[in-house]
Scaffold this motif. Structure first.
Motif, PDB file in Angstrom:
ATOM      1  N   ASP A 150       1.146 -57.914  83.136  1.00  0.00           N
ATOM      2  CA  ASP A 150       2.123 -56.992  83.889  1.00  0.00           C
ATOM      3  C   ASP A 150       2.518 -57.790  85.158  1.00  0.00           C
ATOM      4  O   ASP A 150       1.757 -58.343  85.874  1.00  0.00           O
ATOM      5  N   LYS A 151       3.360 -57.318  85.994  1.00  0.00           N
ATOM      6  CA  LYS A 151       3.458 -58.498  87.312  1.00  0.00           C
ATOM      7  C   LYS A 151       3.959 -57.382  88.431  1.00  0.00           C
ATOM      8  O   LYS A 151       3.732 -58.538  89.293  1.00  0.00           O
ATOM      9  N   ASP A 152       3.660 -56.452  88.437  1.00  0.00           N
ATOM     10  CA  ASP A 152       3.620 -55.466  89.606  1.00  0.00           C
ATOM     11  C   ASP A 152       1.905 -55.589  89.534  1.00  0.00           C
ATOM     12  O   ASP A 152       1.178 -54.615  88.957  1.00  0.00           O
ATOM     13  N   THR A 179       6.540 -56.259  99.113  1.00  0.00           N
ATOM     14  CA  THR A 179       6.027 -56.150  97.747  1.00  0.00           C
ATOM     15  C   THR A 179       5.648 -56.326  97.066  1.00  0.00           C
ATOM     16  O   THR A 179       4.559 -56.758  97.715  1.00  0.00           O
ATOM     17  N   LYS A 180       5.208 -55.952  95.683  1.00  0.00           N
ATOM     18  CA  LYS A 180       4.072 -55.646  95.258  1.00  0.00           C
ATOM     19  C   LYS A 180       3.930 -56.155  93.710  1.00  0.00           C
ATOM     20  O   LYS A 180       3.650 -56.552  92.792  1.00  0.00           O
ATOM     21  N   ASN A 181       5.736 -56.746  93.999  1.00  0.00           N
ATOM     22  CA  ASN A 181       6.129 -57.819  92.528  1.00  0.00           C
ATOM     23  C   ASN A 181       5.022 -59.203  92.683  1.00  0.00           C
ATOM     24  O   ASN A 181       5.206 -60.228  93.439  1.00  0.00           O
ATOM     25  N   GLU A 193       5.506 -62.050  91.291  1.00  0.00           N
ATOM     26  CA  GLU A 193       5.947 -63.550  91.164  1.00  0.00           C
ATOM     27  C   GLU A 193       6.313 -63.564  92.636  1.00  0.00           C
ATOM     28  O   GLU A 193       6.976 -64.957  93.100  1.00  0.00           O
ATOM     29  N   ARG A 194       6.577 -62.626  93.451  1.00  0.00           N
ATOM     30  CA  ARG A 194       7.274 -62.769  95.236  1.00  0.00           C
ATOM     31  C   ARG A 194       6.817 -63.217  95.796  1.00  0.00           C
ATOM     32  O   ARG A 194       6.263 -63.381  96.831  1.00  0.00           O
TER      33      ARG A 194
END
Lengths: 650, 314
Positions: free
Chosen positions: A298-300, A369-371, A373-374
């Motif tokens: 997962d990424k979150d 953000t909780k992503n 990737e960002r």
């Protein structure tokens, strides 16, 4: 009135006060923020004192106040077991309340802080009451209170569709769980004729009845604990809530279910057949595996942590399962070791999961953000948060000298000891489970290399991450305190273990584990001195001594050298964030290796949930015929119901 | 006092011996490839050179990058104090058992993988990504084979396990299978062909070299040295857990000298086999490695079952 009663009353009073004042004082949000969290903090402190007192003195505290109906008394009881969980909940509650003072600023002027504060207090209150309830009726009431209040907290940011959806799934699943719990209690009530937990003890149940009660309770509480395949609500609901609440839900709310399973088996049902323990351990292994596999891909950030909760609850269940199995087989020393390890892991997981969720909340506040990737490069912008998150990552990946290592080591030891002292096929199952636990721990390390490495290291991957700023003092203090706890428990677990083991004296006898303050010893097996020893304190001291020596050595050989700071070598092209490895890229080889298992997780949805959903819809369609929309028909239903009830009551 | 001296001298011995063993592996490879190869002492020259070289540190990296070499070296050095090598007497044997050692080495690996990500280059990321994959697949096979030996001995203490193996008749079929499984794992864990190639810097093949690509000077020296020590530690595991004969049972000049000679002989032989494996096998495709490790896991499982079936303990 004893001190315990005062402390209990204080806890309840301050939580209620916080809930009430926050609601009344909704308008002045910046005040409410302080009031609600101060009240929650004070209430939690009283709860901590009560928990410690109960644990240390070992005296059970009981109180009954008023009866709603005859037989429906509000009776409360705290013994060592509930005292231990009370301590966990209130200690985490206290720290998270400090954190909330900083975190809830996020919502000022945007959302109702008063409502949040009020629900937050009620949530803590409901958890404390769940632990202290000594009556099935009261228990179900406060259990439902906990479910509903946490539903409101999950859907706090209900403007987002995904949050509403998460809340819906949560409330449906938790009620299915309650249904099973009600059935289990009903069976016990039928046998004992009373709703008091005390009267459930030592009932003369047939083994078949016992099995049913056990299975019903396992499903009911398993849903709350997030045991696979009943975990589907957890990774949706926990991340949807505000981060301080996510911390509480993941760190402590799932533990109430662990507590009830322990209460039920230790106090009420007693040692069952061997398959009980094996079932619990098997489900635990399944959850741990599914949880960590999904956490890895997962990424979150918050969902990674939620999946990791599924994993850790799974690990706790493995330990519980080993404990129950050993108890059934009459190997008391292994049972004590395993159950003690389960409780220690409950505490440890509460500490590092709360810490990590608070860290994720800090990141969320700083970058919105909780992503993963960002994110990127946050260690330079938020050095303290980064440090805290690193400690949490090390602890949850069970590396020495942090606390996760101790409980995981004890669980390894209990699995091996079970393999050593049991007979038959358990001899093979124990070590194999231990080896799989090693796989899970390694995957957890991979997950947190990803979570920490991609969020905090290298270059920022978005403008939000570039502009991130360190969060406020209360949030750092709370996280820092947790980090210190994680280290302390990892270096000196002795005192805590010494307080945990007497919890099982009532059910398992007085045999003590061999513990001292610097080293943790596993149990003695047959005539050997012991199955294994570690001394985390010594390891830590040695590390502290060796590190400066290494620095000296490196300084000494070859003399002083020059250090140049320059760009990362990138084949002659200037490095930009798009060239960095992403979280998805990082976990891709593992995703490929474990592709079958990931598909297996999806199969659970297709083969278990979808048919059930379909069944429900078909059933509801049939029922719709009754719901004619005519008030006359409804009045007729009421009349018929009344007549039927009267006929029964007569 | 003698105990502490023993511990310290063992630590120094392992640190000093590691580059030599690495040189021995290289020499073996050179022999089979019909080359003369570098001197067996080349490892020492390389380390000395690196320690006196200037460093370039990436401006994109954080403090993680700088502390990693120290933490890696410190945890590997700490492990040196805790394993049985030449003697059964070590002051700190009780401080850590098998699992603690595995996790201490894991701590070093955790920081190395983070450092791989820290500079932001794709090489580092690629190395980290592959390392965490293999670390996860190595773990169950390694633990299960070690657990087999531990259960046969009835303890997870390394010294207890070695002491148990000294009793005549304890070496069974189960131990052979466990040894083979652990040997396969050791090849993967030391980053050797057919799993990783320590000699190349080609992005298609490298794992460990990818993660440490940004390091230079003293820091690179520390990491390389630590890696060689780790390799020696794993060889010592293989040597002493399965073939402990010759290990000094007490501290005495004669016993210790015999222990030392036998120990060097054992790890030297194992190192030569590593060199042979490396020359006779081609590097595997990346996604075939988990299959190799799964095979190793099955082998350990057979070992465990054999332990009870052949041992008549089921």
């Amino acid at each position: 009135m004893t001190i315990s009663t005062y402390l209990f009353a204080g806890t309840v009073f301050f939580y209620c006060l916080g809930a009430l004042l926050s609601l009344i004082n909704r308008k002045k949000a910046s005040w409410t923020l302080w009031i609600s969290n101060l009240a929650a903090g004070i209430g939690s402190l009283a709860g901590v004192c009560l928990g410690v007192r109960t644990l240390l003195t070992g005296m059970a505290w009981e109180s009954t106040c008023g009866a709603l109906l005859p037989g429906l008394e509000y009776s409360f009881r705290l013994d060592r077991l509930s005292g231990f969980f009370l301590l966990i909940i209130c200690a985490i509650g206290f720290i998270v309340s400090i954190y909330s003072i900083g975190y809830e600023k996020e919502y000022l002027g945007r959302k109702s802080v008063g409502f949040l504060g009020s629900m937050y207090n009620l949530f803590l209150l409901s958890m404390v009451l769940v632990l202290s309830a000594a009556n099935a009726f009261l228990f179900v009431v406060v259990w439902e209170l906990m479910a509903i209040v946490s539903y409101f907290l999950v859907t706090f940011e209900h403007e987002e569709r995904s949050v509403r959806r998460a809340g819906f799934v949560y409330i449906v699943m938790t009620h299915i769980g309650t249904l099973f719990i009600l059935l289990a209690f009903f069976m016990l009530y039928r046998a004992s004729g009373s709703l008091e937990f005390g009267s459930f003890k030592g009932l003369n149940l047939t083994s078949e009845q016992k099995n049913w009660v056990f299975l019903l309770a396992l499903i009911g509480f398993g849903i709350k604990a997030g045991i696979a395949p009943l975990h589907s609500w957890l990774p949706r609901a926990h991340p949807a809530a505000p981060s301080n609440v996510s911390a509480l839900m993941s760190a402590v709310m799932v533990k109430t279910a662990v507590y009830m399973i322990l209460r039920l088996v230790l106090d009420i049902l007693g040692p069952g057949p061997v398959w009980w323990g094996c079932l619990v351990a098997g489900l635990g292994m399944l959850s741990a595996f599914i949880g960590i596999i999904y956490a890895m891909i997962d990424k979150d950030l918050k969902r990674v942590l939620a999946y990791s909760t599924v994993e850790n609850v799974g690990i706790i269940f493995i330990a519980l399962g080993v404990g129950f199995t050993a108890w059934s087989l009459g190997i008391i020393s292994v049972a004590k070791l395993a159950l003690g390890a389960a409780l220690l892991h409950c505490l440890n997981h509460a500490i590092f999961k709360a810490l990590l969720f608070m860290g994720a909340g800090s990141i969320l506040q700083a970058t919105h953000t909780k992503n993963i990737e960002r994110l990127g490069g946050l260690l330079k912008k938020m050095p303290y948060t980064g440090m805290i998150f690193l400690v949490g990552s090390l602890a949850i990946s069970s590396f020495p000298p942090f606390n996760g290592f101790i409980s995981e080591w004890l669980i390894f030891q209990s699995l091996l000891s079970l393999g050593f002292s049991a007979t038959g096929w358990l001899k093979v199952v124990g070590p194999v489970l231990a080896a799989l636990l090693g796989l899970i721990a390694a995957l957890a390390a991979a997950t947190f290399v990803k979570a920490f490495g991609v969020s905090f290291l290298a270059l920022p991957r978005s403008t939000q991450a570039k502009q991130a700023k360190e969060v406020g003092k209360p949030m750092l203090m709370a996280g820092g305190f947790m980090g210190v706890c994680a280290l302390l428990l990892g270096v000196m677990p002795g005192p805590v273990l010494a307080t945990i083991t007497p919890i099982f004296n009532d059910s398992l006898g007085n045999q003590a584990l061999d513990l001292n303050y610097l080293s943790v010893k596993s149990i003695p097996i047959s005539d050997q001195a012991s199955f294994g020893t570690i001394s985390p304190g010594l390891i830590f001291c040695l590390l502290i001594i060796i590190v400066p020596l290494v620095l000296l050595l490196s300084r000494g050989i070859g003399g002083r050298t020059r250090v140049t700071v320059d760009e990362t070598w990138n084949c002659g092209v200037a490095l930009n964030p798009r060239m960095e490895y992403t979280a998805t890229g990082l976990s891709n080889p593992l995703r490929k290796v474990f592709a079958t298992c990931i598909r297996g997780g999806t199969d659970i949805k297709v083969n278990l949930y979808d048919p059930l959903n379909k069944l429900l819809f078909v059933f509801s369609d049939r029922i719709r015929a009754f719901q004619a929309g005519s008030i006359h028909a409804y009045l007729a239903y009421i009349l018929v119901t009344l007549l039927v009830l009267l006929a029964f009551a007569r | 006092m003698t105990n502490i001296l023993m511990g310290l001298s063992q630590m120094i011995l392992l640190l000093a011996l590691a580059p030599l063993i690495n040189g021995l592996i290289k020499k073996t490879k050179a022999f089979f490839q019909n080359r003369q190869g570098p001197s067996i002492f080349q490892g020492y020259y390389d380390l000395l050179k690196l320690f006196s070289k200037d460093r370039v540190i990436s401006e994109h990296s954080s403090w993680i990058f700088r502390v990693t070499p120290v933490i890696v070296f410190a945890s590997v050095t700490l492990t040196c104090l805790l394993v049985p090598t030449i003697s059964l007497v070590t002051p700190l044997g009780f401080a850590a058992d098998l699992l603690a050692l595995v996790y201490l080495l894991g701590l070093a690996r955790f920081f190395t993988t983070l450092a791989g990500l820290d500079a932001g280059s794709s090489f580092g990321g690629m190395g980290t990504s592959r390392e965490i994959t293999f670390a996860a697949t190595i773990e169950p096979a390694m633990l299960l084979s070690l657990f087999t030996v531990a259960l046969a001995a009835g303890t997870t203490s390394l010294f207890g396990m070695v002491r148990n193996m000294l009793v005549p008749g304890t070496f069974t079929t189960a131990h052979i299978l466990a040894f083979l499984a652990l040997y396969t794992v050791a090849v993967a864990d030391t980053g050797r062909v057919p799993v990783d190639n320590p000699d190349t810097h080609l992005e298609l093949t490298m794992i460990h070299e990818g993660m440490i690509l940004e390091y230079s000077g003293k820091e690179l020296a520390l990491i390389n040295w630590a890696n060689q020590v780790k390799q020696l530690l794993i060889l010592s595991f293989l040597a002493n857990l399965f073939f402990p004969m010759g290990i000094a049972p007490y501290v005495g000049l004669q016993a210790v000298s015999i222990g030392l000679a036998v120990y060097i002989l054992k790890v030297g032989l194992l190192a030569i086999t590593l060199g042979i494996v490396e020359t006779t096998f081609a590097k595997m495709r990346l996604f075939n490695v988990p299959k190799l490790l799964a095979a190793s896991f099955m082998l350990s499982l057979f070992a465990l079952v054999t332990l009870y079936v052949v041992g008549g303990k089921l």
